[in-house]
Scaffold this motif. Structure first.
Motif, PDB file in Angstrom:
ATOM      1  N   PHE A  56      -4.878  11.668  -7.223  1.00 51.60           N
ATOM      2  CA  PHE A  56      -3.487  10.847  -7.046  1.00 51.60           C
ATOM      3  C   PHE A  56      -2.471  11.801  -6.443  1.00 51.60           C
ATOM      4  CE2 PHE A  56      -6.335   8.734 -10.134  1.00 51.60           C
ATOM      5  CZ  PHE A  56      -6.355   7.368  -9.415  1.00 51.60           C
ATOM      6  N   ILE A  90      -1.357   6.098  -6.051  1.00 50.03           N
ATOM      7  CA  ILE A  90      -1.649   6.090  -4.549  1.00 50.03           C
ATOM      8  C   ILE A  90      -2.789   7.338  -4.504  1.00 50.03           C
ATOM      9  CG2 ILE A  90      -0.828   7.154  -2.184  1.00 50.03           C
ATOM     10  CD1 ILE A  90       1.820   6.056  -3.178  1.00 50.03           C
ATOM     11  N   VAL A  91      -3.795   6.879  -4.028  1.00 48.75           N
ATOM     12  CA  VAL A  91      -5.088   7.891  -3.943  1.00 48.75           C
ATOM     13  C   VAL A  91      -4.964   8.732  -2.575  1.00 48.75           C
ATOM     14  CG1 VAL A  91      -7.431   8.185  -3.716  1.00 48.75           C
ATOM     15  CG2 VAL A  91      -6.632   6.404  -5.123  1.00 48.75           C
ATOM     16  N   THR A  92      -4.775   9.943  -2.740  1.00 44.84           N
ATOM     17  CA  THR A  92      -4.864  10.946  -1.592  1.00 44.84           C
ATOM     18  C   THR A  92      -6.047  11.667  -1.171  1.00 44.84           C
ATOM     19  OG1 THR A  92      -4.225  12.966  -2.943  1.00 44.84           O
ATOM     20  CG2 THR A  92      -2.111  11.443  -2.263  1.00 44.84           C
ATOM     21  N   SER A 143      -0.192   9.206 -12.615  1.00 40.84           N
ATOM     22  CA  SER A 143      -0.966   8.125 -12.445  1.00 40.84           C
ATOM     23  C   SER A 143      -2.312   8.527 -13.368  1.00 40.84           C
ATOM     24  CB  SER A 143      -1.686   8.213 -10.921  1.00 40.84           C
ATOM     25  OG  SER A 143      -0.914   7.620 -10.277  1.00 40.84           O
ATOM     26  N   SER A 158      -6.995   2.749  -6.215  1.00 40.20           N
ATOM     27  CA  SER A 158      -5.756   2.462  -5.620  1.00 40.20           C
ATOM     28  C   SER A 158      -4.873   1.399  -6.681  1.00 40.20           C
ATOM     29  CB  SER A 158      -5.871   2.022  -4.426  1.00 40.20           C
ATOM     30  OG  SER A 158      -6.565   0.615  -4.392  1.00 40.20           O
ATOM     31  N   HIS A 159      -5.406   0.865  -7.528  1.00 41.61           N
ATOM     32  CA  HIS A 159      -4.466  -0.035  -8.622  1.00 41.61           C
ATOM     33  C   HIS A 159      -4.005   0.836  -9.521  1.00 41.61           C
ATOM     34  CE1 HIS A 159      -6.338  -3.682  -6.794  1.00 41.61           C
ATOM     35  NE2 HIS A 159      -7.518  -3.371  -6.856  1.00 41.61           N
ATOM     36  N   ARG A 187     -12.191   4.010  -3.603  1.00 43.17           N
ATOM     37  CA  ARG A 187     -10.641   3.782  -3.169  1.00 43.17           C
ATOM     38  C   ARG A 187     -10.063   2.486  -3.699  1.00 43.17           C
ATOM     39  NH1 ARG A 187      -8.125   7.510   0.102  1.00 43.17           N
ATOM     40  NH2 ARG A 187      -8.942   9.342   0.806  1.00 43.17           N
TER      41      ARG A 187
END
Length: 271
Positions: free
Chosen positions: A76, A57-59, A81, A53-54, A49
């Motif tokens: 994402f 946004i990781v969901t 992304s 996350s760079h 993660r």
């Protein structure tokens, strides 16, 4: 139903109904999903993660075992992304190379990323993909995968280098490479069985491989020189290893007394 979804319902605080379309929902999620392979077993979900996350946004992050590795599905919040992974084939995580591919790619698109492969062998022991970053950039590699040993789970002494085209691969294997002053050699993937699994050199017998020999311990001059032992015993402090390991620092076996011998002697009582 058409009336219900036509406009927000004022009496229900502007609640808006939408037509339920499972296939559209699945397609939308797939467009936002990245498939990550070749993940070492010791890489944690938190590290995954943190790396991805760079890129957005990781969901959601789900992993599954795949023999010696794990495969992850990174979702994402936006399909934009995923766009940056159209030309990015790998991402470094804890020094190791993770192969990435958008989930929306067809089998043919995924297969293209595995067509043009070369083997770079004779890597120094313990090498990881990050150590080959400069070489990968020089030869225009798209990804670098150093497999792990089935028995020890240590990195093997060779890497699979993936290229975007046959021309790029042919140009790369003409380049002489070295890592930590050790010359590396190019091979076809089909030649992997001819490489030594200890040093990565072709034709080397693993049972007689020099890299598998245990390093020689430094010699102890006091172990074979009685005169030195006597001098060390006389002048060195008790904590010095030369004194701890020589036989002059210990009483002879005949002079040693057991606890039973010491306890057997009674101290005369005072009258």
């Amino acid at each position: 139903m058409e009336k219900a979804i036509a406009a927000p319902i004022t009496s229900l605080h502007d609640l808006q109904f939408h037509e339920h379309d499972p296939s559209a929902k699945k397609t939308d999620k797939q467009l936002r999903t990245l498939v990550v392979t070749d993940i070492p077993l010791f890489v944690t979900d938190a590290q995954l993660r943190g790396i991805f996350s760079h890129y957005g946004i990781v969901t959601y992050c789900r992993t599954r075992l795949s023999k010696l590795y794990r495969t992850a599905y990174i979702v994402f919040d936006s399909a934009t992304s995923i766009d940056q992974f159209e030309n990015t084939w790998a991402v470094l995580c804890t020094g190791h190379c993770l192969r990435v591919c958008p989930a929306s790619h067809s089998p043919d698109q995924r297969a293209v990323r595995r067509v043009h492969v070369a083997l770079l062998a004779s890597l120094p022991r313990g090498s990881v993909a990050a150590d080959l970053s400069e070489i990968a950039e020089e030869v225009s590699a798209k990804s670098v995968n150093i497999p792990f040993s089935y028995n020890s789970y240590n990195p093997k002494p060779y890497a699979y280098i993936h290229f975007s085209s046959a021309a790029t691969k042919e140009s790369a294997i003409r380049i002489t490479c070295a890592l930590k002053s050790i010359g590396l050699t190019w091979h076809e993937p089909t030649e992997v069985s001819s490489l030594c699994h200890r040093c990565g050199r072709p034709g080397c017998n693993p049972d007689k491989c020099a890299s598998s020999r245990a390093p020689q311990r430094p010699s102890r001059p006091w172990s074979s020189n009685d005169k030195l032992c006597e001098l060390y015993n006389k002048h060195l402090p008790p904590s010095h290893p030369a004194k701890r390991h020589n036989h002059f620092a210990r009483p002879a076996h005949s002079e040693r007394r057991s606890y039973a011998d010491a306890a057997g002697r009674r101290v005369p009582s005072r009258s």
